[in-house]
Design a protein around this motif. Structure first.
Motif, mmCIF file in Angstrom:
data_model
loop_
_atom_site.group_PDB
_atom_site.id
_atom_site.type_symbol
_atom_site.label_atom_id
_atom_site.label_comp_id
_atom_site.label_asym_id
_atom_site.label_seq_id
_atom_site.Cartn_x
_atom_site.Cartn_y
_atom_site.Cartn_z
ATOM 1 N N GLU A 29 0.869 -1.337 0.173
ATOM 2 C CA GLU A 29 -0.088 -0.087 0.004
ATOM 3 C C GLU A 29 0.782 1.260 -0.044
ATOM 4 N N CYS A 30 2.232 1.107 0.657
ATOM 5 C CA CYS A 30 3.130 2.283 0.611
ATOM 6 C C CYS A 30 3.592 2.372 -0.814
ATOM 7 N N THR A 31 3.985 1.376 -1.329
ATOM 8 C CA THR A 31 5.005 1.612 -2.469
ATOM 9 C C THR A 31 4.273 1.004 -4.029
ATOM 10 N N GLY A 32 3.090 0.351 -3.797
ATOM 11 C CA GLY A 32 2.334 -0.024 -5.067
ATOM 12 C C GLY A 32 1.738 1.329 -5.799
ATOM 13 N N PRO A 33 1.530 1.014 -7.243
ATOM 14 C CA PRO A 33 0.860 2.103 -7.969
ATOM 15 C C PRO A 33 -0.538 2.040 -7.921
ATOM 16 N N ASP A 34 -0.980 0.805 -7.380
ATOM 17 C CA ASP A 34 -2.483 0.655 -7.254
ATOM 18 C C ASP A 34 -3.204 0.569 -5.866
ATOM 19 N N ARG A 35 -2.973 2.023 -5.302
ATOM 20 C CA ARG A 35 -3.643 1.934 -3.910
ATOM 21 C C ARG A 35 -5.007 2.029 -3.857
ATOM 22 N N HIS A 36 -5.269 0.867 -2.671
ATOM 23 C CA HIS A 36 -6.599 1.138 -2.267
ATOM 24 C C HIS A 36 -7.100 2.370 -1.610
ATOM 25 N N HIS A 37 -8.354 2.282 -1.306
ATOM 26 C CA HIS A 37 -8.760 3.665 -0.371
ATOM 27 C C HIS A 37 -8.467 3.244 1.069
ATOM 28 N N ASP A 38 -8.654 4.419 1.732
ATOM 29 C CA ASP A 38 -7.802 4.436 3.011
ATOM 30 C C ASP A 38 -8.780 3.410 4.119
ATOM 31 N N LEU A 39 -9.941 2.986 3.945
ATOM 32 C CA LEU A 39 -10.630 1.852 4.567
ATOM 33 C C LEU A 39 -9.526 0.605 4.665
ATOM 34 N N TYR A 40 -9.044 0.191 3.606
ATOM 35 C CA TYR A 40 -8.406 -0.888 3.130
ATOM 36 C C TYR A 40 -7.189 -0.792 4.263
ATOM 37 N N GLY A 41 -6.439 0.163 4.209
ATOM 38 C CA GLY A 41 -5.136 0.330 4.892
ATOM 39 C C GLY A 41 -5.696 0.468 6.461
ATOM 40 N N ASP A 42 -6.822 1.127 6.822
ATOM 41 C CA ASP A 42 -7.246 1.361 8.071
ATOM 42 C C ASP A 42 -7.341 -0.304 8.730
ATOM 43 N N GLY A 43 -7.941 -0.992 7.672
ATOM 44 C CA GLY A 43 -8.117 -2.339 8.345
ATOM 45 C C GLY A 43 -6.979 -3.313 8.412
ATOM 46 N N LEU A 44 -6.159 -3.297 7.367
ATOM 47 C CA LEU A 44 -4.950 -4.110 7.466
ATOM 48 C C LEU A 44 -4.160 -3.577 8.551
ATOM 49 N N THR A 45 -3.884 -2.304 9.012
ATOM 50 C CA THR A 45 -3.074 -1.981 10.096
ATOM 51 C C THR A 45 -3.471 -2.260 11.322
ATOM 52 N N LEU A 46 -4.880 -2.118 11.505
ATOM 53 C CA LEU A 46 -5.750 -2.573 12.868
ATOM 54 C C LEU A 46 -5.574 -3.882 13.006
ATOM 55 N N ALA A 47 -5.898 -4.780 11.804
ATOM 56 C CA ALA A 47 -5.751 -6.176 12.192
ATOM 57 C C ALA A 47 -4.247 -6.704 12.549
ATOM 58 N N LEU A 48 -3.341 -6.003 11.979
ATOM 59 C CA LEU A 48 -1.906 -6.325 12.669
ATOM 60 C C LEU A 48 -1.692 -5.875 13.893
ATOM 61 N N PHE A 49 -2.294 -4.635 14.327
ATOM 62 C CA PHE A 49 -2.003 -4.390 15.681
ATOM 63 C C PHE A 49 -2.603 -5.213 16.658
ATOM 64 N N ILE A 50 -3.846 -5.720 16.168
ATOM 65 C CA ILE A 50 -4.508 -6.636 17.257
ATOM 66 C C ILE A 50 -3.801 -7.811 17.353
#
Length: 296
Positions: free
Chosen positions: A149-170
């Motif tokens: 999500e940080c480096t790729g050209p095809d970024r998803h919208h913010d909800l996707y990153g919010d979900g990924l980062t929260l899942a990792l933190f949990i």
């Protein structure tokens, strides 16, 4: 105030090979670094916030890292898949014996924001206990997706990153794990809550929607809301949002003569290529082909 990493460092013999890539989500900032470390390279780091360091790729000969934290010294293998959780205000020193190139992800956690998102008090030893040089395949898979999500050209919208980062933190802090045999309440949304959220998504589908906006509509924590929404609909919030956005695109393709580049812009996509990739995943066709098939 927007969360910014509060980190100080001093390094010697470490060179940045590529531009720094980074993204900010709700309470978490992700940095992707690609560096070359000369023989004898060293560094000193301290952050006001807890962070997770993940080695994504290693290039070059085998090289160990002399790592010190809180007065203890250990040798850790600088290899892919290895990671370290460093609590806030813990100083870390590193020394590298042999030349090596490393691509790594740093995740910086803002505890007050994450505590609010989860609806859970994090003021205990979960954020103050270091975990140095460990391997966790689940965490690494999430870290790779976050780095993309940080480096790729095809970024998803913010909800996707919010979900990924929260899942990792949990998963990192092992939050919400019930004892064996314990009864766990199933996360649910009432029909009224669900309608309120889906109506909001439909009305705002052309812009980025933050997870906290949706959770606030239901009065739930962001973590509980995410689980409840998926239980109610079968998909996470970001997928519902993307489908709503693409339905809007289909309406514009069928009912207007707007150029596809303009439709992409007004529908919240970064460019026509981003729209085309997302549209093809949903429909199996490009926007132009879909328009021709539907009379435009």
């Amino acid at each position: 105030m927007t969360f910014q990493p509060r980190m100080t460092s001093s390094v010697e013999g470490i060179t940045l090979l590529d531009d720094l890539h980074w993204r900010r989500w709700n309470g978490i900032i992700a940095d992707v670094w690609h560096v070359a470390c000369a023989a004898g390279a060293r560094g000193h780091y301290v952050s006001r916030d807890a962070r997770l360091f993940v080695v994504l790729e290693r290039e070059g000969a085998r090289s160990d890292v002399q790592l010190s934290a809180d007065g203890s010294t250990r040798t850790v293998q600088r290899a892919p898949h290895r990671m370290s959780f460093v609590p806030a205000d813990m100083p870390v020193w590193s020394h590298i014996d042999e030349p090596v190139r490393v691509r790594h992800l740093d995740l910086h956690f803002h505890a007050p924001t994450l505590s609010e998102r989860l609806g859970e008090d994090l003021a205990d030893d979960r954020l103050t206990t270091p975990r140095l040089d460990f391997i966790d395949p689940r965490l690494f898979s999430l870290a790779q997706l976050i780095a993309d999500e940080c480096t790729g050209p095809d970024r998803h919208h913010d909800l996707y990153g919010d979900g990924l980062t929260l899942a990792l933190f949990i998963d990192l802090l092992r939050l919400g794990r019930a004892a064996p045999g314990a009864q766990v309440a199933r996360a649910t949304l009432s029909p009224r809550q669900l309608r309120r959220v889906t109506d909001f998504i439909e009305a705002n589908c052309s812009r980025n929607i933050r997870l906290h906006e949706l959770a606030e509509l239901t009065g739930l924590s962001q973590s509980y809301f995410s689980h409840a929404f998926k239980a109610a609909t079968g998909v996470p919030p970001y997928q519902w949002h993307m489908k709503a956005r693409l339905r809007n695109v289909q309406a514009l393709l069928a009912d207007s003569d707007l150029p596809i580049t303009e439709i992409a812009s007004t529908s919240g996509f970064t460019d026509q290529a981003h729209l085309t990739r997302s549209f093809r995943r949903l429909t199996g066709a490009t926007p132009a082909a879909w328009r021709r098939a539907h009379g435009r």
